[in-house]
Design a protein around this motif. Structure first.
Motif, PDB file in Angstrom:
ATOM      1  N   ILE A 163      -2.141  -2.786  -7.021  1.00 46.79           N
ATOM      2  CA  ILE A 163      -3.574  -2.642  -6.746  1.00 46.79           C
ATOM      3  C   ILE A 163      -4.236  -4.017  -6.667  1.00 46.79           C
ATOM      4  CG2 ILE A 163      -5.749  -1.709  -7.601  1.00 46.79           C
ATOM      5  CD1 ILE A 163      -3.780   0.420  -6.601  1.00 46.79           C
ATOM      6  N   ALA A 164      -3.823  -4.934  -7.552  1.00 46.81           N
ATOM      7  CA  ALA A 164      -4.381  -6.292  -7.541  1.00 46.81           C
ATOM      8  C   ALA A 164      -4.058  -7.002  -6.230  1.00 46.81           C
ATOM      9  CB  ALA A 164      -3.838  -7.084  -8.730  1.00 46.81           C
ATOM     10  N   LEU A 165      -2.827  -6.854  -5.741  1.00 54.19           N
ATOM     11  CA  LEU A 165      -2.440  -7.493  -4.482  1.00 54.19           C
ATOM     12  C   LEU A 165      -3.173  -6.869  -3.297  1.00 54.19           C
ATOM     13  CD1 LEU A 165       1.383  -7.851  -5.171  1.00 54.19           C
ATOM     14  CD2 LEU A 165      -0.190  -9.739  -4.684  1.00 54.19           C
ATOM     15  N   ILE A 166      -3.332  -5.553  -3.321  1.00 55.51           N
ATOM     16  CA  ILE A 166      -4.047  -4.871  -2.232  1.00 55.51           C
ATOM     17  C   ILE A 166      -5.488  -5.366  -2.137  1.00 55.51           C
ATOM     18  CG2 ILE A 166      -5.020  -2.638  -1.555  1.00 55.51           C
ATOM     19  CD1 ILE A 166      -2.398  -1.368  -2.612  1.00 55.51           C
ATOM     20  N   SER A 216       0.824  -1.215   0.000  1.00 49.78           N
ATOM     21  CA  SER A 216       0.000   0.000   0.000  1.00 49.78           C
ATOM     22  C   SER A 216       0.854   1.260   0.000  1.00 49.78           C
ATOM     23  CB  SER A 216      -0.957   0.006   1.198  1.00 49.78           C
ATOM     24  OG  SER A 216      -0.244   0.075   2.420  1.00 49.78           O
ATOM     25  N   THR A 217       1.873   1.299   0.847  1.00 49.95           N
ATOM     26  CA  THR A 217       2.741   2.479   0.888  1.00 49.95           C
ATOM     27  C   THR A 217       3.604   2.567  -0.362  1.00 49.95           C
ATOM     28  OG1 THR A 217       2.763   2.363   3.297  1.00 49.95           O
ATOM     29  CG2 THR A 217       4.464   3.711   2.256  1.00 49.95           C
ATOM     30  N   GLY A 218       3.990   1.388  -0.897  1.00 52.14           N
ATOM     31  CA  GLY A 218       4.718   1.394  -2.156  1.00 52.14           C
ATOM     32  C   GLY A 218       3.907   2.039  -3.263  1.00 52.14           C
ATOM     33  N   ALA A 219       2.618   1.698  -3.331  1.00 48.72           N
ATOM     34  CA  ALA A 219       1.747   2.300  -4.344  1.00 48.72           C
ATOM     35  C   ALA A 219       1.617   3.803  -4.126  1.00 48.72           C
ATOM     36  CB  ALA A 219       0.371   1.636  -4.304  1.00 48.72           C
ATOM     37  N   LEU A 220       1.471   4.233  -2.867  1.00 47.13           N
ATOM     38  CA  LEU A 220       1.350   5.656  -2.579  1.00 47.13           C
ATOM     39  C   LEU A 220       2.601   6.430  -3.010  1.00 47.13           C
ATOM     40  CD1 LEU A 220      -0.382   5.881   0.935  1.00 47.13           C
ATOM     41  CD2 LEU A 220      -1.220   6.825  -1.221  1.00 47.13           C
ATOM     42  N   PHE A 221       3.771   5.906  -2.680  1.00 38.97           N
ATOM     43  CA  PHE A 221       5.010   6.590  -3.048  1.00 38.97           C
ATOM     44  C   PHE A 221       5.186   6.648  -4.563  1.00 38.97           C
ATOM     45  CE2 PHE A 221       6.924   6.265   1.302  1.00 38.97           C
ATOM     46  CZ  PHE A 221       7.339   7.587   1.383  1.00 38.97           C
ATOM     47  N   LEU A 222       4.831   5.575  -5.253  1.00 35.14           N
ATOM     48  CA  LEU A 222       4.991   5.576  -6.708  1.00 35.14           C
ATOM     49  C   LEU A 222       4.040   6.575  -7.371  1.00 35.14           C
ATOM     50  CD1 LEU A 222       5.459   1.768  -7.434  1.00 35.14           C
ATOM     51  CD2 LEU A 222       7.197   3.561  -7.495  1.00 35.14           C
ATOM     52  N   THR A 224      -6.272   5.462  -8.940  1.00 36.31           N
ATOM     53  CA  THR A 224      -5.302   4.581  -8.281  1.00 36.31           C
ATOM     54  C   THR A 224      -4.815   5.198  -6.974  1.00 36.31           C
ATOM     55  OG1 THR A 224      -3.545   5.553  -9.657  1.00 36.31           O
ATOM     56  CG2 THR A 224      -4.515   3.476 -10.403  1.00 36.31           C
ATOM     57  N   PHE A 225      -4.682   6.532  -6.976  1.00 39.94           N
ATOM     58  CA  PHE A 225      -4.281   7.219  -5.748  1.00 39.94           C
ATOM     59  C   PHE A 225      -5.328   7.016  -4.656  1.00 39.94           C
ATOM     60  CE2 PHE A 225      -2.790  11.529  -3.863  1.00 39.94           C
ATOM     61  CZ  PHE A 225      -1.832  10.869  -3.095  1.00 39.94           C
ATOM     62  N   LEU A 226      -6.594   7.039  -5.030  1.00 41.25           N
ATOM     63  CA  LEU A 226      -7.675   6.841  -4.065  1.00 41.25           C
ATOM     64  C   LEU A 226      -7.636   5.426  -3.492  1.00 41.25           C
ATOM     65  CD1 LEU A 226     -10.197   7.888  -2.634  1.00 41.25           C
ATOM     66  CD2 LEU A 226     -11.545   7.127  -4.611  1.00 41.25           C
ATOM     67  N   VAL A 227      -7.460   4.430  -4.352  1.00 41.44           N
ATOM     68  CA  VAL A 227      -7.408   3.036  -3.866  1.00 41.44           C
ATOM     69  C   VAL A 227      -6.229   2.845  -2.923  1.00 41.44           C
ATOM     70  CG1 VAL A 227      -7.112   0.626  -4.537  1.00 41.44           C
ATOM     71  CG2 VAL A 227      -8.583   2.125  -5.895  1.00 41.44           C
ATOM     72  N   ALA A 228      -5.050   3.348  -3.323  1.00 38.89           N
ATOM     73  CA  ALA A 228      -3.874   3.221  -2.467  1.00 38.89           C
ATOM     74  C   ALA A 228      -4.068   3.961  -1.149  1.00 38.89           C
ATOM     75  CB  ALA A 228      -2.640   3.759  -3.193  1.00 38.89           C
ATOM     76  N   GLY A 229      -4.689   5.132  -1.206  1.00 34.43           N
ATOM     77  CA  GLY A 229      -4.942   5.891   0.009  1.00 34.43           C
ATOM     78  C   GLY A 229      -5.921   5.187   0.934  1.00 34.43           C
ATOM     79  N   LEU A 230      -6.990   4.641   0.368  1.00 33.21           N
ATOM     80  CA  LEU A 230      -7.974   3.927   1.177  1.00 33.21           C
ATOM     81  C   LEU A 230      -7.372   2.676   1.810  1.00 33.21           C
ATOM     82  CD1 LEU A 230     -11.155   4.230  -1.091  1.00 33.21           C
ATOM     83  CD2 LEU A 230     -10.659   5.488   1.021  1.00 33.21           C
ATOM     84  N   SER A 231      -6.425   2.048   1.103  1.00 32.86           N
ATOM     85  CA  SER A 231      -5.753   0.888   1.703  1.00 32.86           C
ATOM     86  C   SER A 231      -4.889   1.324   2.872  1.00 32.86           C
ATOM     87  CB  SER A 231      -4.901   0.158   0.657  1.00 32.86           C
ATOM     88  OG  SER A 231      -3.729   0.890   0.336  1.00 32.86           O
TER      89      SER A 231
END
Length: 492
Positions: free
Chosen positions: A450-453, A331-337, A367-374
């Motif tokens: 996103i798929a893994l989250i 989740s944090t990896g997605a946010l940073f990317l 995608t930012f929203l999904v990563a943030g919600l995770s």
């Protein structure tokens, strides 16, 4: 590990930048394939340590090149192997933007991958220390040479904090070897070797402070916001997503098992520090104006949950903490990317320089929203499972700290949703008007995360089936029992 080292040597001598990047991606995918193959062959209910290799390294001092994996190490190696090719693809133009050596950057990525796999696989305490320190070298150069405007300050601060912790651990490692009298640094030989409670406490402190700095646990956290904010996005992903997990992994593997009585003695203090870190990190994140520093402070809050889960010493909490290490990395990896993609387009890390991105780049915003919600542990996304297990497991022994820690969930909603509102919603800022949406390469970077989250949010069983036996073995060695039946049972 050997594949990554050989790959790094090869990439370092490739003169064509594009070929160097392609070679790095191929090597990282080969490592991922080998890691997945190892995971498929791993038997959760078999021997605790599997795929073991042991060779004499320095026989006079009982030092071995000894590697093996249990369920905890395996999932963290998988995390590393998954993130590296994603970071390689995400960093395709990162080094070029600063007009610095492209091949050196990607060679450093592969060296770092080797060190990360080695530190989780090491079953010799001295070998673990070597990898623990060696990880600093590639990350130091990635921050110091390829980072932002204050990269030198951030890199030196990161190095000094880490070296201080490493020095304490080196003293403790030598003392452990001397007092144990086993003429061996093998983890299995040292289990139960230290009986004296006072000696255990001193050795525990040497290891724990080093791990608390690496994690980082409050109040040892101050290096992380600077390092994460100045590091290239890809390096920040590996720094917060994997390297920092070495700290919490070390607490679970070495502090609890080598010094069980000292761990019980220190538990009230560690739980208190973890709860303070949860609340402090969340509150400070709310007030941040820099996107990357905000994400870094959220991680300080999340690491509080992980440390609390480790020292609660229940199956639910420890399994949740281990799963949290993996889920936080995704989740944090997605946010940073995604933050990196934003900054690359706009040229600014400040939240106030954005606004209305959703209108011009809807896929990026989504995608930012999904990563943030995770990151705020929304049910149905993977961190929710981890956080739920940590809180329920901690509540079994420490009800008040668990209740206070739960406020971190509320605060997480504030800092994530407010950041999203300020950057993605509202009137479109003039400088954002021509912003392009995610291209094909960037979409392929985020799709696996996103798929893994989502996948681990709905179906965490395969991961928990691997983690639970190793966690139960750890708690058995610490001689603790659950005060209530476990929720995170295998097969459920």
């Amino acid at each position: 590990m050997g594949v990554s080292v050989l790959g790094a040597l090869g990439v370092a001598f490739i003169k064509d930048d594009r070929l160097a990047k392609q070679a790095t991606l191929v090597v990282s995918l080969v490592v991922l394939a080998l890691t997945v193959a190892m995971a498929v062959q791993f038997s959760p209910n078999g021997d605790r340590f599997q795929f073991a290799e042991t060779y004499d390294w320095i026989p006079a001092f009982g030092v071995h090149y000894a590697v093996a994996v249990d369920g905890v190490a395996l999932v963290l190696i998988l995390l590393s192997a998954v993130l590296v090719p994603i970071v390689v693809l995400a960093s395709w133009h990162e080094a070029e933007a600063g007009k610095r050596s492209v091949r050196t950057y990607f060679a450093l990525l592969l060296v770092l991958e080797a060190m990360m796999i080695g530190v989780f696989a090491a079953t010799d305490v001295f070998l673990f220390y070597v990898f623990f320190e060696a990880m600093l070298i590639p990350m130091y150069f990635m921050i110091g040479s390829y980072g932002g405007a204050q990269r030198s300050y951030a890199a030196v601060k990161f190095l000094l904090y880490s070296l201080f912790g490493g020095l304490l651990m080196l003293v403790a490692v030598i003392a452990l070897y001397t007092v144990a009298g086993k003429n061996s640094f093998l983890f299995t030989d040292l289990l139960g070797a230290i009986k004296d409670p006072t000696t255990q406490k001193w050795l525990f402190l040497g290891f724990f402070i080093a791990f608390a700095i690496k994690a980082p646990l409050w109040p040892f956290h101050t290096w992380l916001p600077d390092a994460a904010a100045q590091a290239p996005a890809g390096a920040a992903v590996l720094l917060v997503g994997v390297l920092d997990k070495v700290g919490t992994y070390g607490m679970l593997r070495f502090c609890l098992e080598l010094f069980p009585e000292a761990s019980k003695w220190a538990t009230p203090v560690v739980i208190a520090l973890a709860v303070i870190g949860i609340v402090y990190g969340a509150i400070v994140a709310i007030g941040q104006t820099d996107i990357k520093r905000l994400i870094a402070y959220t991680s300080i809050s999340h690491f509080g949950f992980i440390a609390m889960g480790v020292f609660a010493m229940t199956t639910n909490a420890a399994s949740g903490a281990t799963l949290y290490m993996v889920n936080h990395g995704f989740s944090t990896g997605a946010l940073f990317l995604i933050a990196g993609f934003l900054i690359y387009r706009r040229g600014s890390q400040f939240i106030d320089d954005y606004g209305g991105v959703q209108k011009v780049a809807p896929i990026l915003a989504g995608t930012f929203l999904v990563a943030g919600l995770s990151s705020l542990s929304l049910p149905g996304l993977s961190p929710f499972v981890s956080e739920f297990l940590v809180l329920t497991g901690t509540f079994q022994r420490y009800a008040v700290p668990a209740v206070i820690a739960a406020t971190g969930v509320i605060l997480a909603a504030v800092y994530i949703l407010w950041m999203y509102q300020r950057t993605m919603n509202g009137p479109t800022a003039e400088a954002v008007q021509g912003m392009k949406d995610l291209n094909h390469r960037e979409r392929w970077v985020l799709i696996p995360l996103i798929a893994l989250i989502i996948g681990l949010g709905f179906f965490p069983k395969p991961m928990l089936d691997v983690i639970n036996p190793a966690v139960k073995e750890t708690l058995t060695n610490v001689s603790v029992t659950d005060p209530a039946p476990a929720i995170a049972k295998e097969g459920q």
